[in-house]
Design a protein around this motif. Structure first.
Motif, PDB file in Angstrom:
ATOM      1  N   SER A 264       5.280  14.960  -6.607  1.00  0.00           N
ATOM      2  CA  SER A 264       5.666  14.074  -6.279  1.00  0.00           C
ATOM      3  C   SER A 264       6.898  12.865  -6.118  1.00  0.00           C
ATOM      4  CB  SER A 264       4.384  13.025  -7.313  1.00  0.00           C
ATOM      5  OG  SER A 264       4.634  12.091  -7.352  1.00  0.00           O
ATOM      6  N   ARG A 265       6.459  11.317  -4.674  1.00  0.00           N
ATOM      7  CA  ARG A 265       7.180  11.580  -4.965  1.00  0.00           C
ATOM      8  C   ARG A 265       7.320   9.906  -5.870  1.00  0.00           C
ATOM      9  NH1 ARG A 265       6.338   8.803   0.786  1.00  0.00           N
ATOM     10  NH2 ARG A 265       4.653   7.484   0.128  1.00  0.00           N
ATOM     11  N   ASP A 266       6.658   9.776  -6.677  1.00  0.00           N
ATOM     12  CA  ASP A 266       7.082   9.392  -8.390  1.00  0.00           C
ATOM     13  C   ASP A 266       7.526   9.628  -9.153  1.00  0.00           C
ATOM     14  OD1 ASP A 266       5.286   7.136  -7.583  1.00  0.00           O
ATOM     15  OD2 ASP A 266       3.897   7.855  -8.085  1.00  0.00           O
TER      16      ASP A 266
ATOM     17  N   CYS B 134      17.105   4.140   9.298  1.00  0.00           N
ATOM     18  CA  CYS B 134      15.943   3.699   9.518  1.00  0.00           C
ATOM     19  C   CYS B 134      14.766   4.754   9.748  1.00  0.00           C
ATOM     20  CB  CYS B 134      16.361   3.941  11.505  1.00  0.00           C
ATOM     21  SG  CYS B 134      17.509   2.934  12.112  1.00  0.00           S
ATOM     22  N   ASP B 135      13.631   4.264   9.424  1.00  0.00           N
ATOM     23  CA  ASP B 135      12.045   5.143   8.859  1.00  0.00           C
ATOM     24  C   ASP B 135      11.325   6.040  10.588  1.00  0.00           C
ATOM     25  OD1 ASP B 135      10.451   5.530   6.579  1.00  0.00           O
ATOM     26  OD2 ASP B 135       9.071   4.432   7.608  1.00  0.00           O
ATOM     27  N   VAL B 136      11.051   7.261   9.863  1.00  0.00           N
ATOM     28  CA  VAL B 136      10.307   7.982  10.865  1.00  0.00           C
ATOM     29  C   VAL B 136      10.557   7.188  12.412  1.00  0.00           C
ATOM     30  CG1 VAL B 136       8.627   8.477   9.508  1.00  0.00           C
ATOM     31  CG2 VAL B 136       7.893   6.036  10.967  1.00  0.00           C
TER      32      VAL B 136
ATOM     33  N   ASN C  33      16.038  11.660  -2.901  1.00  0.00           N
ATOM     34  CA  ASN C  33      15.715  11.124  -2.114  1.00  0.00           C
ATOM     35  C   ASN C  33      14.299   9.971  -3.116  1.00  0.00           C
ATOM     36  OD1 ASN C  33      13.769  12.221  -0.488  1.00  0.00           O
ATOM     37  ND2 ASN C  33      15.142  12.123   1.202  1.00  0.00           N
ATOM     38  N   HIS C  34      13.835   8.688  -2.266  1.00  0.00           N
ATOM     39  CA  HIS C  34      12.561   8.738  -3.232  1.00  0.00           C
ATOM     40  C   HIS C  34      10.975   9.537  -2.398  1.00  0.00           C
ATOM     41  CE1 HIS C  34      12.703   6.522   1.044  1.00  0.00           C
ATOM     42  NE2 HIS C  34      11.825   6.084   1.079  1.00  0.00           N
ATOM     43  N   ASP C  35      10.949  10.266  -1.580  1.00  0.00           N
ATOM     44  CA  ASP C  35      10.503  10.821  -0.760  1.00  0.00           C
ATOM     45  C   ASP C  35      10.582  12.200  -1.272  1.00  0.00           C
ATOM     46  OD1 ASP C  35       9.058   8.800   0.764  1.00  0.00           O
ATOM     47  OD2 ASP C  35      10.196   9.823   1.931  1.00  0.00           O
ATOM     48  N   ASN C  36      10.924  12.860  -2.364  1.00  0.00           N
ATOM     49  CA  ASN C  36      10.958  14.196  -2.798  1.00  0.00           C
ATOM     50  C   ASN C  36      10.980  14.067  -4.742  1.00  0.00           C
ATOM     51  OD1 ASN C  36      10.474  16.088  -0.483  1.00  0.00           O
ATOM     52  ND2 ASN C  36      12.099  14.319   0.131  1.00  0.00           N
TER      53      ASN C  36
ATOM     54  N   ASP D 278       0.593  -1.046   0.766  1.00  0.00           N
ATOM     55  CA  ASP D 278      -0.025  -0.025   0.513  1.00  0.00           C
ATOM     56  C   ASP D 278       1.248   0.927   0.082  1.00  0.00           C
ATOM     57  OD1 ASP D 278      -2.439  -1.865   0.028  1.00  0.00           O
ATOM     58  OD2 ASP D 278      -2.650  -1.372   2.135  1.00  0.00           O
ATOM     59  N   ASP D 279       1.828   1.505   0.598  1.00  0.00           N
ATOM     60  CA  ASP D 279       2.739   2.597   0.645  1.00  0.00           C
ATOM     61  C   ASP D 279       4.293   1.768   0.331  1.00  0.00           C
ATOM     62  OD1 ASP D 279       3.736   4.362   1.211  1.00  0.00           O
ATOM     63  OD2 ASP D 279       4.822   4.567   2.999  1.00  0.00           O
ATOM     64  N   ASN D 280       4.095   0.924  -1.141  1.00  0.00           N
ATOM     65  CA  ASN D 280       5.429   0.571  -1.884  1.00  0.00           C
ATOM     66  C   ASN D 280       6.628  -0.414  -0.558  1.00  0.00           C
ATOM     67  OD1 ASN D 280       4.341   0.365  -3.839  1.00  0.00           O
ATOM     68  ND2 ASN D 280       5.689   2.803  -4.706  1.00  0.00           N
TER      69      ASN D 280
ATOM     70  N   ASN E 225       8.408   1.712  13.242  1.00  0.00           N
ATOM     71  CA  ASN E 225       7.470   2.242  13.976  1.00  0.00           C
ATOM     72  C   ASN E 225       6.425   1.898  13.289  1.00  0.00           C
ATOM     73  OD1 ASN E 225       5.584   4.861  14.902  1.00  0.00           O
ATOM     74  ND2 ASN E 225       4.934   4.929  13.100  1.00  0.00           N
ATOM     75  N   HIS E 226       5.754   1.356  12.249  1.00  0.00           N
ATOM     76  CA  HIS E 226       4.310   0.263  11.806  1.00  0.00           C
ATOM     77  C   HIS E 226       4.659  -0.398  11.296  1.00  0.00           C
ATOM     78  CE1 HIS E 226       5.669   3.615   9.183  1.00  0.00           C
ATOM     79  NE2 HIS E 226       5.756   3.209   8.126  1.00  0.00           N
ATOM     80  N   THR E 227       3.703  -0.985  10.588  1.00  0.00           N
ATOM     81  CA  THR E 227       3.517  -2.578  10.178  1.00  0.00           C
ATOM     82  C   THR E 227       2.378  -2.698  10.122  1.00  0.00           C
ATOM     83  OG1 THR E 227       2.089  -3.418  11.611  1.00  0.00           O
ATOM     84  CG2 THR E 227       4.321  -4.032  12.431  1.00  0.00           C
TER      85      THR E 227
HETATM   86  C1  NOJ Z   1       9.409   7.546   5.054  1.00  0.00           C
HETATM   87  C2  NOJ Z   1       9.292   7.057   3.959  1.00  0.00           C
HETATM   88  O1  NOJ Z   1      10.216   7.815   3.773  1.00  0.00           O
HETATM   89  C3  NOJ Z   1       8.988   6.939   2.986  1.00  0.00           C
HETATM   90  O2  NOJ Z   1       8.695   6.144   2.134  1.00  0.00           O
HETATM   91  C4  NOJ Z   1       7.470   5.992   3.869  1.00  0.00           C
HETATM   92  O3  NOJ Z   1       5.755   6.491   2.637  1.00  0.00           O
HETATM   93  C5  NOJ Z   1       7.129   6.952   5.324  1.00  0.00           C
HETATM   94  N1  NOJ Z   1       7.813   7.005   6.054  1.00  0.00           N
HETATM   95  C6  NOJ Z   1       6.220   5.655   5.732  1.00  0.00           C
HETATM   96  O4  NOJ Z   1       6.884   4.498   6.295  1.00  0.00           O
END
Ligand code: NOJ
Length: 529
Positions: A395-397, A197-199, A310-313, A62-64, A105-107
């Motif tokens: 977009s992150r895409d 380490c994510d968030v 990065n993959h988020d911007n 859902d969030d790649n 932080n999450h699963t």
């Molecule tokens: C930050 C990651 O870099 C991002 O891609 C992801 O959507 C969120 N954390 C949630 O894990």
């Protein structure tokens, strides 16, 4: 004084791989682990000695992949655990390090822990997540809407800082801390060399201050993960929005046994008001931000994570540089501005040949959950054309499109139709074309990384900024044991730059041979004294 451990980390050059879009070797249109193995020699040739691999674990996507259903297994589309073991061994043979993405932080809601947890209030996993009879506050999910979701099965609300299918783990439960320690150990035992380490700042909530991050147990938790003898040697970089130097010290000073470094995001706020809204801004702002952090990190003996993409911007070059006529000049100028500083360089796939933002006309050509959700939100107050314009910008895409290795079929990424539309400029901007060009961004990156590798002054030297705030350029020096380099990056129109030196130019993106004189837009000169 730089410790031996830090010297080791300062020699890393990390390449970020987004596996879904990197290289497909089994013809299903989706990148895979074998695709990463196939490109190791290419990365070695570039001068990279470590890879940060974005999540490749079992996930409903859902969030790649940032929604993990099993921390110890690999997504079928990407391959098998044996493929990852082979990746580790092939990397180690080449003296390369593997940094995995840890998402603590999450699963995913498909994770066995959540499936059990939602079943009842009294099962062994019932407290693995945050469950309440009522939403506890008005926290919003990062992907739009409330961060609280009602679950019919359990008859309670749970917290999800991201999508509803990404429930937050309850780190106030010691069993959760132990579970994630075990995940870390599992991968370290397999041979991985570190984690991004994510968030990580969100693993402790501050209920009192109404913040879903930076809670009172944050440092204890990070220390519990990485301060243990077994893992003390690995490299860790935190995605963590620390705003001041004392906070950064608390996270990453070596003696604290927490992180090796963290991403500092101030410069990513340049050129936009929010992620999707462009704001014209000069690279001077970026220069001032990175010079400030460079100096502060140096004073405190900390490692600066050096990155633009990065993959988020959206791609940094499209926001803060010139992605048109001066694309080569501006891509190389940004590389010199960042990768000759003291710290650990991170290069995001495609950046090494000057990849820009991609332009699309319909939201159907996007995949990312954030982009799709925000598009719907934008359409409530603007026309679809205006909304898509903003999506194209932020977009992150943009960075997630299949890699353009060549101008040929599917950009050389796959024999089959790729999982998402190719980059809109892949015929013009691809690795093969770049490498055959006289103005090759890839070749410049190789040169920069070679200079870095071969010179202690660039790896460990002191940083000093010479340009003045009003100047439209960034001139800095790196000095170590009597040896000095001067780096000149001119990013505005023509500037007269005069530098006292008897040194010689060892790299330039305009073929310059005299140190002083008129510098053209995005011109770079690297001088060795
Ligand atoms: C930050 C990651 O870099 C991002 O891609 C992801 O959507 C969120 N954390 C949630 O894990």
């Amino acid at each position: 004084m730089i410790s031996e451990q830090y010297k080791k980390f300062l020699s890393y050059v990390i390449y970020q791989v987004y596996p879904r879009s990197f290289n497909d070797t089994n013809g299903d249109g989706i990148g895979d682990i074998n695709g990463v193995i196939e490109k190791l020699d290419y990365l070695k040739e570039l001068g990279v000695n470590a890879i940060w691999l974005c999540p490749c674990y079992k996930s409903p996507n859902d969030d790649n992949g940032y929604d993990i259903a099993d921390y110890r297994d690999i997504m079928d589309e990407f391959g098998t655990l044996d493929d990852v073991k082979r990746l580790i061994s092939e990397m180690h043979k080449r003296d390369m390090k593997l940094i995995m993405d840890l998402v603590p932080n999450h699963t995913s809601s498909e994770h066995e822990w959540f499936k059990q947890s939602r079943m009842s209030k009294d099962n062994p996993y019932s407290d693995y997540y945050y469950w309440f009879d009522e939403p506890q506050n008005d926290w919003q999910s990062c992907f739009c809407g409330s961060a609280w979701e009602y679950d019919e099965q359990r008859g309670q609300y749970y917290l999800h800082s991201y999508a509803p299918s990404q429930p937050d783990l309850n780190w106030e439960n010691p069993k959760v801390v132990k579970e994630i320690q075990d995940v870390v150990d599992f991968w370290v035992d397999l041979g991985v060399d570190g984690f991004r380490c994510d968030v990580i700042d969100q693993i402790s909530k501050d209920w009192e201050r109404n913040l879903n991050c930076f809670g009172p147990q944050l440092h204890d938790h990070i220390h519990a993960l990485f301060g243990r003898d077994k893992v003390r040697h690995i490299f860790t970089v935190g995605e963590c929005w620390a705003g001041d130097i004392d906070e950064i010290v608390r996270h990453s000073a070596y003696e604290r046994g927490e992180l090796s470094t963290l991403f500092q995001f101030d410069h990513l706020a340049c050129g936009c008001t929010t992620k999707f809204r462009k704001k014209p801004e000069s690279l001077k702002s970026v220069r001032d931000i990175i010079a400030k952090w460079q100096t502060l990190n140096q004073e405190r003996d900390l490692i600066h994570a050096l990155f633009t993409d990065n993959h988020d911007n959206g791609r940094f070059i499209s926001r803060m540089g010139n992605d048109g006529e001066l694309r080569y000049e501006s891509a190389t100028c940004l590389a010199a501005m960042f990768y000759l500083l003291r710290g650990v360089p991170f290069i995001y796939q495609g950046q090494e040949f000057g990849l820009t933002n991609s332009h699309h006309h319909s939201i159907d050509e996007f995949d990312d959950i954030e982009s799709v959700n925000i598009y719907k939100y934008f359409c409530e107050s603007m026309t679809p054309e205006e909304a898509i314009d903003k999506i194209n910008f932020g977009s992150r895409d943009n960075p997630r499109r299949p890699m353009s290795w060549t101008a040929g079929k599917n950009g050389g990424f796959s024999d089959a139709e790729p999982w998402m539309p190719l980059h809109s400029r892949y015929k013009e901007i691809n690795l093969e074309t770049d490498r055959n060009s006289e103005k090759s961004v890839f070749n410049f990156y190789r040169e920069i990384l070679k200079i870095r590798r071969e010179n202690d002054a660039i790896l460990y030297g002191d940083f000093e900024v010479i340009s003045k705030q009003e100047d439209g350029n960034f001139v800095f020096t790196r000095t170590y044991e009597g040896k000095r380099f001067i780096v000149i990056c001119n990013f505005e129109d023509e500037s007269e730059i005069s530098v006292e030196t008897s040194g010689k130019i060892i790299l330039s993106n305009y073929g310059r041979d005299a140190v002083s004189g008129t510098y053209r837009p995005y011109e770079v000169a690297i001088i060795e004294e």
